[in-house]
Design a protein around this motif. Structure first.
Motif, PDB file in Angstrom:
ATOM      1  N   ARG A   1       1.318 -10.715  14.257  1.00  0.00           N
ATOM      2  CA  ARG A   1       0.530 -11.467  13.291  1.00  0.00           C
ATOM      3  C   ARG A   1       0.934 -11.096  11.872  1.00  0.00           C
ATOM      4  NH1 ARG A   1      -5.573 -10.642  12.925  1.00  0.00           N
ATOM      5  NH2 ARG A   1      -5.152 -11.567  10.900  1.00  0.00           N
ATOM      6  N   TRP A   2       0.646 -11.996  10.945  1.00  0.00           N
ATOM      7  CA  TRP A   2       0.813 -11.724   9.534  1.00  0.00           C
ATOM      8  C   TRP A   2      -0.404 -10.951   9.026  1.00  0.00           C
ATOM      9  CZ3 TRP A   2       5.027 -12.637   6.538  1.00  0.00           C
ATOM     10  CH2 TRP A   2       6.032 -13.454   7.087  1.00  0.00           C
ATOM     11  N   THR A   3      -0.168 -10.036   8.117  1.00  0.00           N
ATOM     12  CA  THR A   3      -1.248  -9.275   7.502  1.00  0.00           C
ATOM     13  C   THR A   3      -1.103  -9.304   5.992  1.00  0.00           C
ATOM     14  OG1 THR A   3      -0.009  -7.191   7.542  1.00  0.00           O
ATOM     15  CG2 THR A   3      -1.404  -7.689   9.467  1.00  0.00           C
ATOM     16  N   LEU A   4      -2.215  -9.036   5.313  1.00  0.00           N
ATOM     17  CA  LEU A   4      -2.217  -8.786   3.868  1.00  0.00           C
ATOM     18  C   LEU A   4      -2.564  -7.323   3.686  1.00  0.00           C
ATOM     19  CD1 LEU A   4      -4.059 -11.778   2.156  1.00  0.00           C
ATOM     20  CD2 LEU A   4      -1.726 -10.994   1.718  1.00  0.00           C
ATOM     21  N   GLU A   5      -1.682  -6.564   3.041  1.00  0.00           N
ATOM     22  CA  GLU A   5      -1.863  -5.120   2.927  1.00  0.00           C
ATOM     23  C   GLU A   5      -1.535  -4.636   1.523  1.00  0.00           C
ATOM     24  OE1 GLU A   5       0.308  -2.928   5.907  1.00  0.00           O
ATOM     25  OE2 GLU A   5       0.210  -4.590   7.328  1.00  0.00           O
ATOM     26  N   ILE A   6      -2.167  -3.515   1.134  1.00  0.00           N
ATOM     27  CA  ILE A   6      -1.691  -2.812  -0.042  1.00  0.00           C
ATOM     28  C   ILE A   6      -0.333  -2.214   0.314  1.00  0.00           C
ATOM     29  CG2 ILE A   6      -3.973  -2.337  -1.024  1.00  0.00           C
ATOM     30  CD1 ILE A   6      -3.828   0.475   0.217  1.00  0.00           C
ATOM     31  N   PRO A   7       0.562  -1.989  -0.660  1.00  0.00           N
ATOM     32  CA  PRO A   7       1.844  -1.371  -0.352  1.00  0.00           C
ATOM     33  C   PRO A   7       1.651  -0.020   0.322  1.00  0.00           C
ATOM     34  CG  PRO A   7       1.842  -2.258  -2.584  1.00  0.00           C
ATOM     35  CD  PRO A   7       0.429  -2.343  -2.088  1.00  0.00           C
ATOM     36  N   GLY A   8       2.554   0.321   1.224  1.00  0.00           N
ATOM     37  CA  GLY A   8       2.428   1.612   1.911  1.00  0.00           C
ATOM     38  C   GLY A   8       3.525   1.806   2.922  1.00  0.00           C
ATOM     39  N   GLY A   9       3.494   2.987   3.569  1.00  0.00           N
ATOM     40  CA  GLY A   9       4.488   3.244   4.609  1.00  0.00           C
ATOM     41  C   GLY A   9       4.734   4.719   4.844  1.00  0.00           C
ATOM     42  N   HIS A  10       5.863   4.984   5.516  1.00  0.00           N
ATOM     43  CA  HIS A  10       6.262   6.337   5.924  1.00  0.00           C
ATOM     44  C   HIS A  10       7.277   6.925   4.951  1.00  0.00           C
ATOM     45  CE1 HIS A  10       4.623   6.159  10.054  1.00  0.00           C
ATOM     46  NE2 HIS A  10       4.888   4.863   9.965  1.00  0.00           N
ATOM     47  N   ALA A  11       7.360   8.252   4.968  1.00  0.00           N
ATOM     48  CA  ALA A  11       8.395   8.952   4.209  1.00  0.00           C
ATOM     49  C   ALA A  11       9.733   8.824   4.926  1.00  0.00           C
ATOM     50  CB  ALA A  11       8.031  10.426   4.053  1.00  0.00           C
ATOM     51  N   VAL A  12      10.805   9.021   4.179  1.00  0.00           N
ATOM     52  CA  VAL A  12      12.139   9.063   4.781  1.00  0.00           C
ATOM     53  C   VAL A  12      12.297  10.348   5.578  1.00  0.00           C
ATOM     54  CG1 VAL A  12      14.614   9.149   4.296  1.00  0.00           C
ATOM     55  CG2 VAL A  12      13.128   7.610   2.985  1.00  0.00           C
ATOM     56  N   ASP A  13      11.786  11.450   5.027  1.00  0.00           N
ATOM     57  CA  ASP A  13      11.784  12.733   5.732  1.00  0.00           C
ATOM     58  C   ASP A  13      10.568  13.528   5.282  1.00  0.00           C
ATOM     59  OD1 ASP A  13      12.498  14.457   3.382  1.00  0.00           O
ATOM     60  OD2 ASP A  13      14.396  13.383   3.525  1.00  0.00           O
ATOM     61  N   SER A  14      10.302  14.628   5.978  1.00  0.00           N
ATOM     62  CA  SER A  14       9.084  15.402   5.720  1.00  0.00           C
ATOM     63  C   SER A  14       9.105  16.114   4.374  1.00  0.00           C
ATOM     64  CB  SER A  14       8.864  16.416   6.844  1.00  0.00           C
ATOM     65  OG  SER A  14       9.980  17.276   6.955  1.00  0.00           O
ATOM     66  N   ALA A  15      10.264  16.160   3.705  1.00  0.00           N
ATOM     67  CA  ALA A  15      10.358  16.830   2.408  1.00  0.00           C
ATOM     68  C   ALA A  15       9.886  15.938   1.254  1.00  0.00           C
ATOM     69  CB  ALA A  15      11.793  17.289   2.143  1.00  0.00           C
ATOM     70  N   GLU A  16       9.692  14.642   1.506  1.00  0.00           N
ATOM     71  CA  GLU A  16       9.269  13.735   0.435  1.00  0.00           C
ATOM     72  C   GLU A  16       7.769  13.875   0.208  1.00  0.00           C
ATOM     73  OE1 GLU A  16       9.895   9.100  -0.928  1.00  0.00           O
ATOM     74  OE2 GLU A  16       9.822   9.557   1.212  1.00  0.00           O
ATOM     75  N   PRO A  17       7.337  14.349  -0.966  1.00  0.00           N
ATOM     76  CA  PRO A  17       5.897  14.469  -1.235  1.00  0.00           C
ATOM     77  C   PRO A  17       5.209  13.108  -1.170  1.00  0.00           C
ATOM     78  CG  PRO A  17       7.199  15.652  -2.879  1.00  0.00           C
ATOM     79  CD  PRO A  17       8.152  14.804  -2.087  1.00  0.00           C
ATOM     80  N   THR A  18       3.946  13.112  -0.723  1.00  0.00           N
ATOM     81  CA  THR A  18       3.243  11.834  -0.558  1.00  0.00           C
ATOM     82  C   THR A  18       3.098  11.080  -1.886  1.00  0.00           C
ATOM     83  OG1 THR A  18       1.103  12.967  -0.707  1.00  0.00           O
ATOM     84  CG2 THR A  18       1.967  12.539   1.502  1.00  0.00           C
ATOM     85  N   GLN A  19       2.953  11.792  -2.996  1.00  0.00           N
ATOM     86  CA  GLN A  19       2.831  11.095  -4.278  1.00  0.00           C
ATOM     87  C   GLN A  19       4.134  10.365  -4.619  1.00  0.00           C
ATOM     88  OE1 GLN A  19       1.474  13.482  -7.577  1.00  0.00           O
ATOM     89  NE2 GLN A  19       1.153  11.709  -8.852  1.00  0.00           N
ATOM     90  N   ASP A  20       5.275  11.013  -4.358  1.00  0.00           N
ATOM     91  CA  ASP A  20       6.565  10.354  -4.589  1.00  0.00           C
ATOM     92  C   ASP A  20       6.735   9.168  -3.652  1.00  0.00           C
ATOM     93  OD1 ASP A  20       7.013  12.307  -6.460  1.00  0.00           O
ATOM     94  OD2 ASP A  20       8.500  13.404  -5.280  1.00  0.00           O
ATOM     95  N   LEU A  21       6.300   9.335  -2.396  1.00  0.00           N
ATOM     96  CA  LEU A  21       6.354   8.239  -1.432  1.00  0.00           C
ATOM     97  C   LEU A  21       5.509   7.065  -1.912  1.00  0.00           C
ATOM     98  CD1 LEU A  21       6.923   6.937   1.336  1.00  0.00           C
ATOM     99  CD2 LEU A  21       5.079   8.365   2.272  1.00  0.00           C
TER     100      LEU A  21
END
Length: 199
Positions: free
Chosen positions: A82-102
């Motif tokens: 299905r299609w959704t409407l979402e705020i931007p978001g997702g996963h990090a490339v690796d565990s070293a990427e801080p969530t704020q930078d992500l």
């Protein structure tokens, strides 16, 4: 409904089960799945499948333009077809990427904005019955438009809708918006509990 409390809630009280064994049965870049055997207090045994995130928290970014509009991304979600409407978001490339930078990266890639200010306002368990995965939510303000990137092959021509808070709230109420992180973010903004983050 009674307001009487029969037992004070304590999330750290002892576990009613004991872990007996654990075997990894699948692993991807983003998560792994373990088959875990437990023993209950009454001596019975049972198995469960548990999902573990491998790259830290996912993120969601509630962005506000200067005129109070919220960028919502149209996405096609394969698992639910299905299609959704979402705020931007997702996963990090690796565990070293801080969530704020992500969060900053996802806002640029999916929403098409750079944030002059970004602040975390919530963190929640996505599906606590079988997963350890958390999502961190950020409020992004002082936005500057920038070039977006294609999200992926499943949504080659995703669109961004600039939506007022009132319209977004109505879409939550009428079931147009079904994505949990987006619902939580919009309800928090509508409640007024994020106003102090803009001060």
């Amino acid at each position: 409904m009674s307001n009487e409390t029969y037992r004070q809630f304590d999330p750290w009280r002892p576990s009613p089960v004991k872990e007996i064994s654990r075997h990894q049965i699948a692993k991807t870049h983003y998560f792994s799945i373990d088959r875990v055997s437990y023993e209950s207090n009454d001596g019975g045994q049972f198995d469960r499948y548990c999902l573990y995130g491998n790259v830290g928290d996912t993120v969601g970014v509630l962005a506000l333009t200067k005129d109070g509009m919220i960028p919502l991304v149209e996405q096609y979600r394969l698992a639910s077809h299905r299609w959704t409407l979402e705020i931007p978001g997702g996963h990090a490339v690796d565990s070293a990427e801080p969530t704020q930078d992500l969060a900053k990266r996802k806002l640029i890639e999916e929403g098409g904005y750079e944030a002059g200010r970004i602040t975390q306002f919530a963190r929640f368990l996505n599906t606590p019955s079988y997963s350890t995965q958390h999502t961190s939510l950020y409020l992004a303000t002082d936005l500057t438009p920038t070039k977006r990137q294609e999200i992926g092959p499943e949504t080659p021509r995703s669109e961004v809708r600039l939506t007022s808070l009132d319209d977004a709230y109505q879409m939550v109420l009428n079931g147009t918006i079904v994505d949990a992180k987006t619902i939580i973010a919009i309800l928090r903004l509508k409640s007024g509990s994020l106003e102090q983050l803009n001060d």
